[in-house]
Design a protein around this motif. Structure first.
Motif, mmCIF file in Angstrom:
data_model
loop_
_atom_site.group_PDB
_atom_site.id
_atom_site.type_symbol
_atom_site.label_atom_id
_atom_site.label_comp_id
_atom_site.label_asym_id
_atom_site.label_seq_id
_atom_site.Cartn_x
_atom_site.Cartn_y
_atom_site.Cartn_z
ATOM 1 N N CYS A 1 -3.983 -3.852 -7.187
ATOM 2 C CA CYS A 1 -4.847 -3.220 -6.180
ATOM 3 C C CYS A 1 -6.204 -3.905 -6.122
ATOM 4 N N MET B 1 -5.836 -7.343 -4.112
ATOM 5 C CA MET B 1 -5.368 -7.283 -2.726
ATOM 6 C C MET B 1 -6.478 -7.563 -1.693
ATOM 7 N N CYS C 1 -7.269 -11.285 -1.585
ATOM 8 C CA CYS C 1 -6.137 -11.993 -0.968
ATOM 9 C C CYS C 1 -6.222 -11.877 0.554
ATOM 10 N N ALA C 2 -6.478 -10.661 1.015
ATOM 11 C CA ALA C 2 -6.569 -10.428 2.459
ATOM 12 C C ALA C 2 -7.754 -11.174 3.066
ATOM 13 N N LEU D 1 -9.046 -4.655 3.876
ATOM 14 C CA LEU D 1 -8.682 -3.847 2.707
ATOM 15 C C LEU D 1 -9.903 -3.631 1.821
ATOM 16 N N SER E 1 -10.746 -1.681 -2.087
ATOM 17 C CA SER E 1 -10.152 -0.971 -3.217
ATOM 18 C C SER E 1 -11.205 -0.572 -4.232
ATOM 19 N N LEU F 1 -8.052 1.896 -0.986
ATOM 20 C CA LEU F 1 -6.926 1.761 -1.904
ATOM 21 C C LEU F 1 -7.456 2.048 -3.305
ATOM 22 N N ARG G 1 -0.235 -3.815 5.126
ATOM 23 C CA ARG G 1 -1.073 -5.010 4.967
ATOM 24 C C ARG G 1 -0.806 -5.688 3.619
ATOM 25 N N CYS G 2 -0.571 -4.905 2.576
ATOM 26 C CA CYS G 2 -0.208 -5.491 1.277
ATOM 27 C C CYS G 2 1.126 -6.230 1.390
ATOM 28 N N ALA H 1 5.733 -3.442 -0.351
ATOM 29 C CA ALA H 1 4.919 -2.719 0.636
ATOM 30 C C ALA H 1 5.089 -1.213 0.482
ATOM 31 N N MET I 1 3.315 0.009 -2.656
ATOM 32 C CA MET I 1 1.868 0.094 -2.478
ATOM 33 C C MET I 1 1.483 1.286 -1.611
ATOM 34 N N CYS J 1 -0.712 4.280 -3.035
ATOM 35 C CA CYS J 1 -1.961 4.564 -2.323
ATOM 36 C C CYS J 1 -2.040 6.040 -1.932
#
Length: 756
Positions: A367, A370, A373-374, A394, A396, A561, A642-643, A664, A667, A671
């Motif tokens: 988490c 993520m 990464c996005a 995203l 978190s 998240l 999105r993950c 997905a 996650m 979440c």
């Protein structure tokens, strides 16, 4: 020997042909073994210092093709080979040795061979600890000591002086350790038989030991040969030891047969119900062959229905090399969160992010990474289930009490953000130089032009004015922040212009517009699209202070998240491993892969899976009249989606894999559960007309299920304990009627149409 699998280099003729020594699949099988992911993982951990794991590696015998009864000993060597494996223990010389290879014409005139010091080279590889192995063919009459001397003179490096006998074992290494291999490695010339008629193998006869089954480098999931057999690279001894650990220990007096029977019943599934294999791997505790055979026969009366849950957990845990304590922590985390990370199925970057991370902390680390990464995949657009286009926004928050090891998340993010840091360092240097020139200019001198640099890593304490400037210079890219203390954010965002930061976070999830307008030249003005991802670490107390009534009600909480660190109360100190340079390099490769994508990425399978999940949660929420779940399920689905897109991009696959869909949904599920756990009570208290509507019932005890087949408004009101107003109850009944769960019987009675 009790921790090894012996794989002899026996490439005997087992199929069609004229009886000459051959095994056309030998090289293929040898290479297949070296491409096994578990072998690479084991060697990487050994290289980082996990010495105990080395004895679980598969091994092979380069100096002998066959041992009597598979007993690896000099006296039982049936087919010794005229070869020598030279061992250079010092690291870092492999490339120099490879450069010393000299091409020589092949005796048969077909191509060339590689030699060193006149010795024909069959194999050059890096050992597990990055030393060097060189296998050579010994000329007729040459002894090992002479070959070692020639090698030292030719390379300048001295091999291990010990003379290795024919029973020597070599640990198997991954494919990337292999630097040179000759086809002759797989072409064995048999020793002549005493009567001069050639080997029994060349005559196509049965081997001298008729009970010995021909084995190859990869004959089956089990290691065929002397020593402990393996299942998926795991010694059965390790599996059985873990079984005893989880099932009350080894049998005490009076319970031997009962416990051994239970063990055999659980082992038979991974032994393919093979009694002969069970007889070999089962512990005896004093049982005779006849007594053990009776236990095995009883356990195998019926075919196994499949591997048991406990045995699967043991195999999964041992396959990725986690300890018994970690297994228990993982099971506790799974019971608490309802999810389990399938590390083996993760794509490049995500898998390496979990290297050295205790299993119970896998979800917080995933988490945590993520959002960054996005941020790297910020030029990607995706179509969501409702037809709208999304960017990968995203945010978190990793929460946990003090000393709950939240730094494990920081350690992973530090590797992920290196490319941002390097690029921003150059941009900040340009900006500082501009500031110095501006500051040092003369009164009548024109101010230097603003360089409008792109800086993507911003501190969480950045002012709104500076943040607006960064957005204006971002050229459509996503900014990213990492904060080690959520409380710092809360204190800086508490007053004045800082208060709008919470609005910026909310807008960033949907790439909305934000701006400010000032008359002063000293303040930044403008309207921008907000693309801003972040990861925060914080205590539960800081979470409660940050997310009071406003940030629960305005939708910010549903866009976060949330991940929870495992409870560290009275627990043992966790053991953390280290990522290798190769692990870190693969994370950088993952970063480059994410940055290479742009434009619309179509994910129809992912859309379908998330839409179905969201509908299932709607039905659950409707049955329970659970407004909190109904509120949070919608954006949990978006976050999970999105993950899943990130997983898909990292995997490099043309279409979404099952592993991608599973990730997905995992996650999204995690979440939703964490949002409800963290914010649910606060949101529940904000429903004025239904203060107690958000109690969560079990699957078999929803409000709808508790109603009789025919019910009235009074029945529903009684179940809600008079906390729900009549207007809210009428909405609930109307929704049930619209979804065709109920029909009207008369003015006051309703009847269930079906069980949902």
């Amino acid at each position: 020997m009790n921790e090894m699998m012996i794989m002899t280099m026996k490439f005997t003729c087992i199929g069609k042909g004229h009886g000459a020594p051959c095994f056309p699949a030998a090289r293929e099988d040898w290479e297949k073994m070296r491409r096994e992911p578990w072998l690479a993982q084991m060697c990487a951990r050994i290289e980082k210092g996990d010495d105990e794991l080395k004895h679980r590696l598969p091994v092979w015998t380069p100096h002998c093709a066959e041992f009597r009864d598979n007993h690896r000993a000099i006296a039982d060597a049936l087919r010794p080979l005229n070869r020598l494996m030279l061992d250079f223990d010092e690291k870092g010389h492999t490339d120099e040795i490879v450069n010393s290879l000299t091409p020589s014409p092949s005796p048969n005139g077909e191509g060339s061979e590689m030699t060193i010091g006149g010795l024909l080279v069959l194999l050059v590889e890096e050992s597990v600890r990055r030393g060097t192995h060189v296998m050579v063919e010994l000329p007729e009459g040459m002894d090992a000591e002479t070959a070692q001397q020639l090698m030292a003179e030719a390379t300048g490096f001295t091999p291990d002086a010990a003379v290795k006998d024919v029973s020597r074992c070599i640990y198997m290494v991954p494919e990337d350790h292999t630097k040179y291999v000759s086809e002759k490695l797989f072409s064995l010339t048999p020793d002549p038989s005493p009567n001069g008629e050639g080997s029994e193998y060349t005559q196509g006869k049965t081997p001298a030991n008729k009970n010995q089954q021909p084995d190859t480098l990869l004959p089956s999931p089990f290691g065929e040969g002397q020593g402990v057999r393996l299942f998926k690279g795991i010694p059965y001894t390790s599996i059985i030891a873990e079984w005893w650990h989880r099932n009350g220990g080894e049998p005490a007096e009076g319970e031997r047969n009962v416990k051994l029977h239970k063990l055999a019943v659980n082992l038979r599934a991974i032994c393919d119900n093979r009694k002969d294999l069970l007889m070999q791997v089962m512990p005896r505790f004093g049982l005779s062959d006849v007594e053990l055979r009776s236990v095995v026969d009883s356990a195998c009366k019926e075919p196994p229905k499949g591997i048991s849950k406990v045995m699967q957990q043991i195999v999964d845990a041992l396959e990725i090399g986690i300890s018994s304590d970690e297994i228990e922590d993982a099971e506790a985390a799974q019971a608490e969160t309802g999810v389990k990370v399938n590390v083996k199925a993760l794509p490049i970057g995500l898998k390496e992010s979990l290297v050295g991370v205790p299993v119970s902390m896998h979800m917080p680390v995933l988490c945590g990474v993520m959002p960054i990464c996005a941020a790297y995949a910020d030029l990607v657009e995706v179509e969501y289930c409702d037809g709208n286009k999304h960017r990968l926004g995203l945010m978190s928050i990793i929460r946990g009490e003090q000393a709950s090891n939240k730094s494990v998340v920081k350690n992973a993010i530090d590797i992920w953000k290196r490319q941002f840091d390097e690029e921003d360092a150059l941009a900040r240097k340009r900006e500082e130089e501009w500031k110095e020139r501006k500051k040092g200019r003369k009164a009548n001198e024109k101010a230097p032009e603003d360089p409008h640099v792109l800086i993507r890593m911003v501190p969480v304490t950045v002012s709104c004015s500076t943040l607006l400037k960064r957005f204006k210079n971002s050229a459509g890219h996503t900014l990213y922040s990492f904060g080690e203390e959520l409380d710092t954010l809360r204190k800086t965002n508490g007053a004045g212009s800082w208060s709008s930061k919470y609005d910026i976070y909310r807008l960033s999830f949907d790439n909305g517009e934000w701006g400010q307008d000032y008359n002063s030249d000293a303040a930044e003005s403008g309207v921008v699209k907000v693309a801003y991802n972040w990861t925060m670490l914080g205590t539960n107390g800081a979470m409660r202070k940050c997310f009071k009534q406003d940030n629960i009600e305005n939708g910010l909480s549903s866009r976060i998240l949330v991940a929870e660190m495992p409870d560290a109360s009275f627990s043992k100190m966790p053991k953390f491993g280290k990522r290798s340079a190769e692990d870190e390099a693969r994370i950088q490769e993952a970063v480059s892969r994410l940055r290479s994508f742009s434009g619309l990425v179509d994910t129809p399978r992912l859309r379908k899976a998330i839409e179905q999940w969201c509908e299932e949660k709607r039905v659950e929420a409707a049955k329970d009249i659970d407004h909190v779940k109904d509120t949070y399920r919608k954006r949990a689905a978006v976050i999970g989606f999105r993950c899943g897109v990130i997983f898909h991009l990292l995997s490099g696959a043309k279409k979404e894999s099952k592993a991608c869909l599973d990730f997905a949904l995992m996650m999204a599920e995690y979440c939703l559960s964490q949002q409800i756990k963290t914010f649910g009570e606060a949101l529940q208290n904000q429903y004025v007309d239904a203060q107690d509507e958000c109690q969560r019932y079990g699957a078999n005890h929803s409000v709808f299920d508790q109603l009789a087949p025919v019910f009235t408004m009074d029945d529903l009101r009684a179940l809600k304990r008079n906390f729900c107003g009549d207007s809210a109850l009428r909405k609930i009944i109307s929704r049930w009627y619209r979804d065709r769960w109920i029909d009207r019987i008369d003015k006051t009675h309703w009847g269930k149409v079906k069980t949902v």
